[in-house]
Design an enzyme around this catalytic site. Structure first.
Site, PDB file in Angstrom:
ATOM      1  N   HIS A 135      27.026  42.675  75.614  1.00 18.90           N
ATOM      2  CA  HIS A 135      25.721  42.582  76.287  1.00 18.90           C
ATOM      3  C   HIS A 135      25.261  43.889  76.937  1.00 18.90           C
ATOM      4  CE1 HIS A 135      25.719  38.476  75.233  1.00 18.90           C
ATOM      5  NE2 HIS A 135      26.137  37.912  76.344  1.00 18.90           N
ATOM      6  N   HIS A 209      18.692  35.275  77.807  1.00 20.16           N
ATOM      7  CA  HIS A 209      19.975  34.616  78.064  1.00 20.16           C
ATOM      8  C   HIS A 209      19.858  33.474  79.076  1.00 20.16           C
ATOM      9  CE1 HIS A 209      24.339  34.270  78.426  1.00 20.16           C
ATOM     10  NE2 HIS A 209      24.474  35.151  77.457  1.00 20.16           N
ATOM     11  N   GLU A 352      20.637  31.866  72.079  1.00 27.99           N
ATOM     12  CA  GLU A 352      20.167  33.249  72.157  1.00 27.99           C
ATOM     13  C   GLU A 352      19.730  33.710  70.774  1.00 27.99           C
ATOM     14  OE1 GLU A 352      23.615  35.312  73.983  1.00 27.99           O
ATOM     15  OE2 GLU A 352      24.191  33.266  74.458  1.00 27.99           O
TER      16      GLU A 352
HETATM   17  C1  BGC Z   1      28.437  35.045  74.874  1.00 33.97           C
HETATM   18  C2  BGC Z   1      29.681  34.537  75.548  1.00 33.97           C
HETATM   19  C3  BGC Z   1      29.765  35.185  76.900  1.00 33.97           C
HETATM   20  C4  BGC Z   1      28.530  34.865  77.684  1.00 33.97           C
HETATM   21  C5  BGC Z   1      28.541  35.586  78.999  1.00 33.97           C
HETATM   22  C6  BGC Z   1      27.254  34.692  75.712  1.00 33.97           C
HETATM   23  O1  BGC Z   1      26.112  35.219  75.135  1.00 33.97           O
HETATM   24  O2  BGC Z   1      28.301  34.501  73.582  1.00 33.97           O
HETATM   25  O3  BGC Z   1      30.825  34.820  74.802  1.00 33.97           O
HETATM   26  O4  BGC Z   1      30.882  34.778  77.584  1.00 33.97           O
HETATM   27  O5  BGC Z   1      27.396  35.270  76.981  1.00 33.97           O
HETATM   28  O6  BGC Z   1      28.104  34.808  79.991  1.00 33.97           O
END
Ligand code: BGC
Length: 387
Positions: A135, A209, A352
């Site tokens: 991310h 998210h 997402e």
């Molecule tokens: C991911 C997860 C991750 C989470 C974080 C998601 O987008 O797929 O693996 O733990 O984000 O909060």
């Protein structure tokens, strides 16, 4: 002297004036939300529509703070997880409601090569020995303060967030200009428009998210929600949650949501992929209807979720080729939400819309490389209704 306006002209002007005012919403104004630890001012914008739907978003992370929609009896509830104060977001947030970038999802080893050069990113996720970048790195787009302006259109209010991610930020090449606009219209649609441009080739994969619970945030788990994903294939992962490169059919696996199934129905199945994810945490390959592509339709179906107790329905459309379905497997009850309830495991789900994980290291996946001179545009729409 009295002006001699013919009555027909007068009524035409009056009609135009009233219809113009009736359709054109006012732009939402910025209100203070708090200050970051470094002293930067963070503002909040509240978008409302004629049906009483209300979306609040702040400039820290372009984060959606709350989203109130009616149930089948017309009663509003806030259907996204989040915190009450800015301080809590700054302290630690699993990306509640934020825009994730420059690269949403994982990049193996936090490394990629581009135009003959190797780039190293912070390895902010994974077990020792199999670390990756997740991310956007240590300070991704969810942790920066964006600029913002309120907007209005016929029957819709909006807020445009903009951010300049400088060349080298979090290890990524190129000055990347990002604009993300949220629109809320009177048809109960929340639309997210992305626009990006760069001065050097760079990977880009932004996503929204939000964690949804269509019963209302803080009101238990999401296992009874029914999900439909128009995806015949998914990108299986290894134990480190990195795609193997395969596009694997969902048929005959607990990842088959081509027909509506409750999220909880098969989540405990003894399945390698569910074991690796600790539940669902997978990218699904969206079917792009040929007709939609031929007609140049901007978005196509990505997911439908129905919550039987409240009747709420969430329908998602996108231009992106994939969607990560995540069932809040890492929530563990230690975080307390807006209404004071804690968020246990599986108290929210994320859908997402995105390109596939680790695309910069997977030449067969659709490319995430944005080159100078191009403007990358993408759109995702979240539609709210009841049944
Ligand atoms: C991911 C997860 C991750 C989470 C974080 C998601 O987008 O797929 O693996 O733990 O984000 O909060």
């Amino acid at each position: 002297m009295k002006a001699n306006i013919p009555p027909s002209l007068f009524s035409a002007v009056l009609y135009l004036a009233t219809t113009t005012f009736a359709f054109c919403a006012e732009p939402p104004s910025a209100k203070p939300f708090g200050k970051t630890k470094e002293g930067a001012v963070v503002e909040v914008f509240t978008l409302v529509n004629k049906q009483g739907v209300k979306l609040r978003a702040m400039t820290y992370g372009a984060t959606v703070l709350s989203l109130e929609t009616p149930d089948r009896d017309g009663k509003n509830a806030d259907i996204v997880l989040g915190y009450k104060t800015l301080g809590l977001y700054e302290k630690s947030s699993p990306y509640f409601g934020a825009i994730v970038g420059r690269y949403g999802n994982r990049i193996a080893g936090g490394k990629f090569a581009l135009e003959g050069k190797e780039y190293n990113l912070a390895q902010n996720n994974g077990a020792p020995g199999s670390k990756c970048s997740l991310h956007g790195g240590l300070r991704g787009f969810d942790k920066v303060v964006w600029k913002a302006e309120g907007l209005a259109q016929d029957g819709a209010q909006g807020v445009r967030f903009s951010y300049l991610s400088k060349d080298g930020e979090e290890g990524y090449p190129g000055n990347l200009e990002v604009k993300v606009t949220y629109w809320l219209n009177d048809q109960n649609e929340w639309r997210v428009d992305y626009e990006m441009a760069t001065d050097k080739a760079t990977p880009v994969n932004l996503t929204q998210h939000s964690y949804f619970n269509l019963k209302g945030e803080g009101r238990g788990d999401i296992l009874g929600h029914e999900l439909m994903l128009p995806a015949d294939k998914f990108t299986p992962v290894n134990a480190a949650m990195i795609p193997t490169g395969e596009l694997r059919p969902v048929a005959g696996t607990p990842l088959d949501f081509t027909q509506p199934k409750t999220i909880g129905a098969r989540i405990q199945t003894d399945d390698e992929q569910l074991r690796f994810g600790g539940g669902y945490d997978h990218n699904f390959v969206l079917k792009r209807p040929l007709l939609a592509c031929l007609l140049g339709r901007r978005t196509y179906p990505a997911a439908t979720v129905y919550e039987p107790l409240t009747g709420r329905v969430l329908n998602i459309l996108t231009r992106e080729p994939g969607i990560q379905f995540y069932t809040g497997n890492f929530l563990d009850g230690t975080l307390t939400g807006k209404a004071g309830a804690s968020y246990p495991k599986r108290s929210g789900f994320c859908l997402e819309t995105q390109h596939y994980p680790d695309s910069p290291n997977q030449p067969a996946f659709p490319s995430t490389i944005l080159k100078p001179g191009k403007v990358l545009k993408s759109t995702t729409v979240f539609q709210f209704s009841v049944k």
